[in-house]
Design a protein around this motif. Structure first.
Motif, PDB file in Angstrom:
ATOM      1  N   UNK A   1      -7.640 -27.230 -19.279  1.00 45.18           N
ATOM      2  CA  UNK A   1      -6.865 -27.392 -18.042  1.00 45.18           C
ATOM      3  C   UNK A   1      -5.989 -26.191 -17.756  1.00 45.18           C
ATOM      4  N   UNK A   2      -5.723 -25.978 -16.473  1.00 46.17           N
ATOM      5  CA  UNK A   2      -4.633 -25.122 -16.030  1.00 46.17           C
ATOM      6  C   UNK A   2      -3.390 -25.999 -15.930  1.00 46.17           C
ATOM      7  N   UNK A   3      -2.224 -25.421 -16.217  1.00 40.73           N
ATOM      8  CA  UNK A   3      -1.037 -26.265 -16.445  1.00 40.73           C
ATOM      9  C   UNK A   3       0.229 -25.594 -15.932  1.00 40.73           C
ATOM     10  N   UNK A   4       1.066 -26.410 -15.320  1.00 37.59           N
ATOM     11  CA  UNK A   4       2.405 -25.984 -14.896  1.00 37.59           C
ATOM     12  C   UNK A   4       3.392 -27.054 -15.323  1.00 37.59           C
ATOM     13  N   UNK A   5       4.500 -26.636 -15.926  1.00 32.57           N
ATOM     14  CA  UNK A   5       5.564 -27.575 -16.287  1.00 32.57           C
ATOM     15  C   UNK A   5       6.898 -27.018 -15.816  1.00 32.57           C
ATOM     16  N   UNK A   6       7.784 -27.906 -15.367  1.00 31.48           N
ATOM     17  CA  UNK A   6       9.121 -27.507 -14.927  1.00 31.48           C
ATOM     18  C   UNK A   6      10.096 -28.620 -15.242  1.00 31.48           C
ATOM     19  N   UNK A   7      11.373 -28.288 -15.156  1.00 34.24           N
ATOM     20  CA  UNK A   7      12.424 -29.268 -15.406  1.00 34.24           C
ATOM     21  C   UNK A   7      13.056 -29.687 -14.068  1.00 34.24           C
ATOM     22  N   UNK A   8      12.850 -30.918 -13.623  1.00 41.93           N
ATOM     23  CA  UNK A   8      13.468 -31.356 -12.371  1.00 41.93           C
ATOM     24  C   UNK A   8      14.994 -31.322 -12.391  1.00 41.93           C
ATOM     25  N   UNK A   9      15.605 -31.329 -13.564  1.00 39.27           N
ATOM     26  CA  UNK A   9      17.057 -31.184 -13.629  1.00 39.27           C
ATOM     27  C   UNK A   9      17.488 -29.817 -13.102  1.00 39.27           C
ATOM     28  N   UNK A  10      16.612 -28.808 -13.237  1.00 46.51           N
ATOM     29  CA  UNK A  10      16.889 -27.459 -12.741  1.00 46.51           C
ATOM     30  C   UNK A  10      16.295 -27.233 -11.350  1.00 46.51           C
ATOM     31  N   UNK A  11      15.087 -27.761 -11.160  1.00 51.25           N
ATOM     32  CA  UNK A  11      14.341 -27.584  -9.911  1.00 51.25           C
ATOM     33  C   UNK A  11      13.936 -28.975  -9.420  1.00 51.25           C
ATOM     34  N   UNK A  12      14.815 -29.640  -8.677  1.00 55.15           N
ATOM     35  CA  UNK A  12      14.645 -31.067  -8.395  1.00 55.15           C
ATOM     36  C   UNK A  12      13.549 -31.415  -7.394  1.00 55.15           C
ATOM     37  N   UNK A  13      13.077 -30.442  -6.628  1.00 48.09           N
ATOM     38  CA  UNK A  13      12.017 -30.730  -5.668  1.00 48.09           C
ATOM     39  C   UNK A  13      10.745 -29.993  -6.091  1.00 48.09           C
ATOM     40  N   UNK A  14       9.608 -30.575  -5.755  1.00 48.76           N
ATOM     41  CA  UNK A  14       8.332 -29.965  -6.168  1.00 48.76           C
ATOM     42  C   UNK A  14       7.281 -30.228  -5.107  1.00 48.76           C
ATOM     43  N   UNK A  15       6.432 -29.218  -4.908  1.00 50.22           N
ATOM     44  CA  UNK A  15       5.415 -29.273  -3.861  1.00 50.22           C
ATOM     45  C   UNK A  15       4.069 -28.846  -4.429  1.00 50.22           C
ATOM     46  N   UNK A  16       3.023 -29.170  -3.698  1.00 49.99           N
ATOM     47  CA  UNK A  16       1.666 -28.744  -4.054  1.00 49.99           C
ATOM     48  C   UNK A  16       1.052 -28.097  -2.810  1.00 49.99           C
ATOM     49  N   UNK A  17       0.466 -26.925  -3.012  1.00 52.66           N
ATOM     50  CA  UNK A  17      -0.142 -26.184  -1.902  1.00 52.66           C
ATOM     51  C   UNK A  17      -1.595 -25.919  -2.228  1.00 52.66           C
ATOM     52  N   UNK A  18      -2.479 -26.296  -1.302  1.00 55.98           N
ATOM     53  CA  UNK A  18      -3.912 -26.038  -1.464  1.00 55.98           C
ATOM     54  C   UNK A  18      -4.402 -25.350  -0.195  1.00 55.98           C
ATOM     55  N   UNK A  19      -5.104 -24.249  -0.377  1.00 55.59           N
ATOM     56  CA  UNK A  19      -5.719 -23.539   0.741  1.00 55.59           C
ATOM     57  C   UNK A  19      -7.135 -23.161   0.341  1.00 55.59           C
ATOM     58  N   UNK A  20      -8.118 -23.678   1.094  1.00 52.60           N
ATOM     59  CA  UNK A  20      -9.517 -23.404   0.779  1.00 52.60           C
ATOM     60  C   UNK A  20     -10.239 -23.040   2.067  1.00 52.60           C
ATOM     61  N   UNK A  21     -10.409 -21.758   2.276  1.00 57.13           N
ATOM     62  CA  UNK A  21     -11.094 -21.262   3.451  1.00 57.13           C
ATOM     63  C   UNK A  21     -12.203 -20.325   3.006  1.00 57.13           C
ATOM     64  N   UNK A  22     -12.931 -19.784   3.967  1.00 53.62           N
ATOM     65  CA  UNK A  22     -13.995 -18.841   3.624  1.00 53.62           C
ATOM     66  C   UNK A  22     -13.444 -17.570   2.986  1.00 53.62           C
ATOM     67  N   UNK A  23     -12.183 -17.274   3.235  1.00 50.33           N
ATOM     68  CA  UNK A  23     -11.594 -16.020   2.765  1.00 50.33           C
ATOM     69  C   UNK A  23     -10.482 -16.196   1.745  1.00 50.33           C
TER      70      UNK A  23
END
Length: 354
Positions: free
Chosen positions: A273-295
């Motif tokens: 797996x690819x993996x990301x971990x963070x501490x919400x106590x430090x960074x309380x908001x979290x988002x996910x971004x997906x972009x899949x185009x021809x380019x």
């Protein structure tokens, strides 16, 4: 041991700066003149831009390139973020993040992505078998902000993962707003799936319905947004048949493990797996971004942040922009990299327990 870097060390011809049984570090310049460090271990290779935002321009883990696909092939200075959007990781903020909303005049994701750093260095942590790439950027704008940003990237000789740290010192004698986001851009792998420490419900995983002004959505795209607003589960399957064109953004309410970490994974067919971990106590908001185009092909599994993406003015009016006191320091850490199948199985058990 600290090695102070200077721009004179970086030439078009790649040259060795540091070598040992665990690490090899070389310096070079891209054809655009942007300085770069190549850090190599037995399990990882990173190309870091020490003076241009301290971006991680490229990353390879256990021999597999993991960075986004982009039309931008080489980094450039003195251009907008969208003209330089090709790197694996960049810092966002600190006076604003995301696209400007109504009444805003800040650049996309603020001044940090392409900031010209004042200093850069390499720390050799021999007893820990680690290297740390760091630097500092001082920002001052009359009647506004004055801060010192000091990030670092810590690479281990034995792991296919690394730490990204951010530190902000408010240099003013009055409080400052603190807008920060870590933009980590993996490449989506068809046939993989997303797993993460949150409830898989429309209440905990919310699709951004508003479309930024620099994008031109199609009717099919708007229908996809509507469908995922009702049920986010279909986005867990990474498939070329789903076109996130131009992009999709979701806000995720993460839960934490016993040590305060929240986890997001792109689990591949072989169990790694690819993996990301963070501490919400430090960074309380979290988002996910997906972009899949021809380019362009990118998956930001988790983008940890201090505030939301609705534009600075609106976030401020909602009371969602944290404040850093006069002369105070804020810091946060993210863990990024690759996990083998055994590490993934253990972590998935923890996630399901949460």
């Amino acid at each position: 041991m600290r090695i102070a870097l200077s721009r004179s060390m970086f030439l078009p011809i790649e040259r060795t700066l540091v070598t040992s049984d665990d690490f090899k570090v070389t310096t070079f310049c891209f054809p655009t003149g942007v300085e770069a460090l190549r850090i190599q271990t037995a399990r990882a290779e990173l190309v870091v831009l020490p003076y241009l935002g301290q971006q991680i321009w490229a990353a390879s883990l256990d021999g597999r390139g993991v960075g986004m696909k982009s039309m931008v092939k080489t980094p450039k200075r003195n251009v907008s973020l969208l003209e330089n959007l090709g790197g694996f990781f960049f810092h966002c903020g600190l006076t604003a993040i995301a696209a400007p909303g109504e009444g805003d005049d800040h650049p996309l994701h603020g001044e940090l992505p392409n900031a010209e750093f004042d200093e850069a260095w390499l720390d050799v942590l021999e007893s820990e078998r680690k290297l740390s790439i760091g630097g500092s950027f001082e920002y001052a704008k009359a009647f506004a902000a004055h801060y010192l940003f000091t990030p670092s990237i810590v690479v281990s000789a034995t792991e296919a993962k690394f730490d990204i740290n951010a530190e902000v010192r408010n240099l003013k004698n009055s409080p400052m707003d603190l807008c920060y986001l870590g933009h980590i851009n993996f490449r989506p792998v068809d046939g993989s799936r997303l797993e993460y420490s949150a409830a898989y419900t429309s209440e905990a995983v919310r699709v951004r319905g508003a479309v930024p002004s620099h994008l031109m959505p199609s009717p099919r795209y708007l229908q996809l947004l509507s469908d995922l607003e009702k049920d986010p589960a279909p986005h867990h399957v990474i498939s070329e048949t789903v076109g996130y064109d131009p992009e999709i953004v979701l806000k995720v309410d993460y839960r934490t493990d016993g040590d305060g970490w929240a986890h997001g994974l792109q689990v591949h067919a072989d169990g790694s797996a690819d993996w990301v971990a963070h501490r919400p106590a430090e960074l309380p908001q979290a988002f996910r971004w997906i972009s899949r185009t021809a380019d362009q092909d990118a998956l930001a599994i988790t983008e940890p942040a201090t505030c939301g993406l609705s534009g600075y003015k609106r976030e401020k009016e909602q009371g969602d922009v944290p404040v850093l006191g006069a002369r105070r320091v804020w810091s946060a850490s993210m863990r990024v990299g690759g996990l083998n199948s055994h590490e993934v199985q253990w972590l998935l058990q923890e996630i399901r327990r949460l």
